[in-house]
Write a protein that holds these residues in place. Structure first.
Motif, PDB file in Angstrom:
ATOM      1  N   PRO A   2       0.763  -1.223   0.054  1.00 51.38           N
ATOM      2  CA  PRO A   2       0.072   0.133   0.043  1.00 51.38           C
ATOM      3  C   PRO A   2       0.896   1.229  -0.040  1.00 51.38           C
TER       4      PRO A   2
ATOM      5  N   ALA B 258       2.024   1.539  -3.224  1.00 52.29           N
ATOM      6  CA  ALA B 258       0.749   2.158  -4.169  1.00 52.29           C
ATOM      7  C   ALA B 258       0.273   3.550  -4.197  1.00 52.29           C
ATOM      8  N   ILE B 259       0.253   4.265  -3.026  1.00 49.59           N
ATOM      9  CA  ILE B 259       0.073   5.563  -2.584  1.00 49.59           C
ATOM     10  C   ILE B 259       1.214   6.296  -3.387  1.00 49.59           C
TER      11      ILE B 259
ATOM     12  N   ILE C 233       0.739   6.197  -7.312  1.00 56.24           N
ATOM     13  CA  ILE C 233      -0.637   7.006  -7.742  1.00 56.24           C
ATOM     14  C   ILE C 233      -0.319   8.392  -7.755  1.00 56.24           C
ATOM     15  N   GLN C 234       0.753   9.155  -6.845  1.00 58.93           N
ATOM     16  CA  GLN C 234       1.085  10.267  -7.140  1.00 58.93           C
ATOM     17  C   GLN C 234       1.880  10.335  -8.551  1.00 58.93           C
TER      18      GLN C 234
ATOM     19  N   SER D 297      -0.104  10.150 -11.442  1.00 56.20           N
ATOM     20  CA  SER D 297      -1.054  11.093 -11.677  1.00 56.20           C
ATOM     21  C   SER D 297      -0.323  12.285 -12.738  1.00 56.20           C
TER      22      SER D 297
ATOM     23  N   ALA E   2      -3.215   8.136 -13.398  1.00 57.03           N
ATOM     24  CA  ALA E   2      -3.335   7.354 -12.081  1.00 57.03           C
ATOM     25  C   ALA E   2      -4.076   6.213 -12.432  1.00 57.03           C
ATOM     26  N   PRO E   3      -4.138   5.191 -11.406  1.00 57.52           N
ATOM     27  CA  PRO E   3      -4.656   3.992 -11.771  1.00 57.52           C
ATOM     28  C   PRO E   3      -6.220   4.310 -11.700  1.00 57.52           C
TER      29      PRO E   3
ATOM     30  N   HIS F 210      -8.118   1.256 -10.505  1.00 57.29           N
ATOM     31  CA  HIS F 210      -8.708   0.688  -9.397  1.00 57.29           C
ATOM     32  C   HIS F 210      -7.342  -0.055  -8.828  1.00 57.29           C
ATOM     33  N   PHE F 211      -7.503  -0.234  -7.477  1.00 59.96           N
ATOM     34  CA  PHE F 211      -6.755  -1.234  -6.735  1.00 59.96           C
ATOM     35  C   PHE F 211      -7.455  -2.202  -5.979  1.00 59.96           C
TER      36      PHE F 211
ATOM     37  N   VAL G  86      -1.301  -5.397  -2.720  1.00 63.18           N
ATOM     38  CA  VAL G  86      -2.664  -5.160  -3.603  1.00 63.18           C
ATOM     39  C   VAL G  86      -2.238  -5.202  -4.910  1.00 63.18           C
TER      40      VAL G  86
END
Lengths: 260, 260
Positions: free
Chosen positions: B167, B170-171, B174-175, B178, B186-187, B189-190, B217
């Motif tokens: 996680p 993953a955070i 995403i940053q 983006s 950005a994704p 879904h996760f 994940v």
């Protein structure tokens, strides 16, 4: 959404006419967590905040002995302008007064720390639902197994707040809160609570539980209650914080905290 | 990392000396997915890309009948500069040549679409591990139940690529992603694969499976294979794409695609 409305709320609180939760008051304005420490503890605490910017993002630090916070608002008196305070003596919570003029010391330093109310306003404005607000509850907060970086006498585990979200909303929330580093910024974790030492998601140590619905994941942000844990650990002879949910209302606009 | 090295790779591919995967070639340079359609299908396809920018982020569209792509690189000839092509006739894959000069039509329009190689380079540069690269495999890709926005004769489900992450990573991912809206951003879904219609995470429809380890994940990004599904649905008399993993190497720098 004017500075006047924030100042007006502070005067109402100062007069003793209001001593409750500040969520929803003076919408659009930054609200802040408070920690007051004697000057000989302030250096360590300042280093603790600097080393742990996600739970302890500093918005302002006062001059020694001065109850004003001119960068946060005109005429602020930190001794009267928070609805309810918590007094810790040797790390133990002893009282929750609505005014600390009689406790004030000439060596006190006030630390004002960013609060998630600012980014929640940005989430709602973008259409991302926030469960505890929809349910009119306090946000659920948990003590984790994540160690803060120690600084002098201050140390402790990170406290996190939790908002359940569908993954699509969580991705958007990560983008939005990344723009607000001075109010905790991006989440520190999502998904399995046990991975950060949370045993029971239905039993928060602070605030109120909210349900995590099927298809949602809990999303965890560093929380401004973390410094209170550090103060309980450090046991200074006296320390004063706000009471959870009753914050200092500043003249700053939430939108001005966005870095992007 | 110079434009010369990208041009040199294109010449090597054009000469027939190389017909393999392009991952890792001319590092630092943008690589692109390809779709070529007759002009009377190009308007619908352009609208399909415009309406579905996450799977189909357009980097360039050629002039009708012109094999050059001057905004992507000096001297590009789209008929020879992709290692391997796929030819679809009435929506059916019929051949995979390494050169399409003999198939070229005066009414062909080329669409170049962003590719995840660009953001993977940014993830690795930031210390975020990417499993399929570490395992030297193609990224696993899945057909989902997410409907693309239809446009004229083009429609279909979104294809996603999957990267397993802790996680915390993953955070950060995403940053980082983006900042790269022109290479899927950005994704989408996760977490739970079934929530987007993926029945078995160990059986991707394209690419190769990678393990999702305990504490991780699966994180899903919109994928540039999506237009190939839309072409199979639309069944134009002829359409030509790149073969998965063998991309057009451009003179653009990945870092220049970052919007922040």
């Amino acid at each position: 959404m004017t500075a006047l409305s924030a100042a007006a709320e502070r005067l109402r609180i100062r007069s003793g006419a209001y001593a409750g939760q500040t969520a929803g008051l003076a919408r659009g304005h930054v609200q802040a967590n408070l920690a007051i420490l004697p000057a000989d503890w302030a250096g360590d605490f300042l280093r603790f905040c600097q080393a742990n910017p996600k739970p302890c993002p500093l918005l302002a630090v006062s001059e020694v002995g001065d109850p004003a916070l001119p960068t946060l608002g005109t005429g602020i008196d930190i001794r009267t302008d928070v609805p309810r305070y918590r007094v810790y003596r040797d790390g133990v919570l002893t009282e929750e007064p609505t005014d600390i003029r009689d406790l004030w010391q000439g060596d006190f330093v006030s630390f004002l720390i960013g609060c998630s109310f600012s980014f929640e306003e940005a989430l709602l404005a973008d259409g991302v639902p926030v469960r505890h607000i929809a349910m009119n509850r306090n946000v659920p907060m948990y003590e984790t197994n994540i160690d803060c970086v120690p600084a002098g006498r201050f140390a402790g585990k990170m406290v996190v707040s939790m908002r359940p979200m569908a993954p699509r909303d969580a991705i958007r929330a990560i983008q939005i809160t990344s723009r607000f580093p001075s109010v905790h910024g991006a989440p520190v974790h999502f998904g399995d609570p046990a991975a950060i030492g949370i045993r029971d998601i239905t039993k928060p140590e602070h605030g109120e539980a909210v349900p995590v619905e099927p298809g949602e994941v809990p999303v965890f942000w560093a929380c401004g209650v973390t410094p209170q844990v550090a103060i309980r650990t450090a046991r200074p002879p006296i320390a004063i914080t706000h009471s959870p949910g009753t914050m200092l209302i500043t003249d700053l606009l939430n939108t001005h905290l966005s870095v992007l």
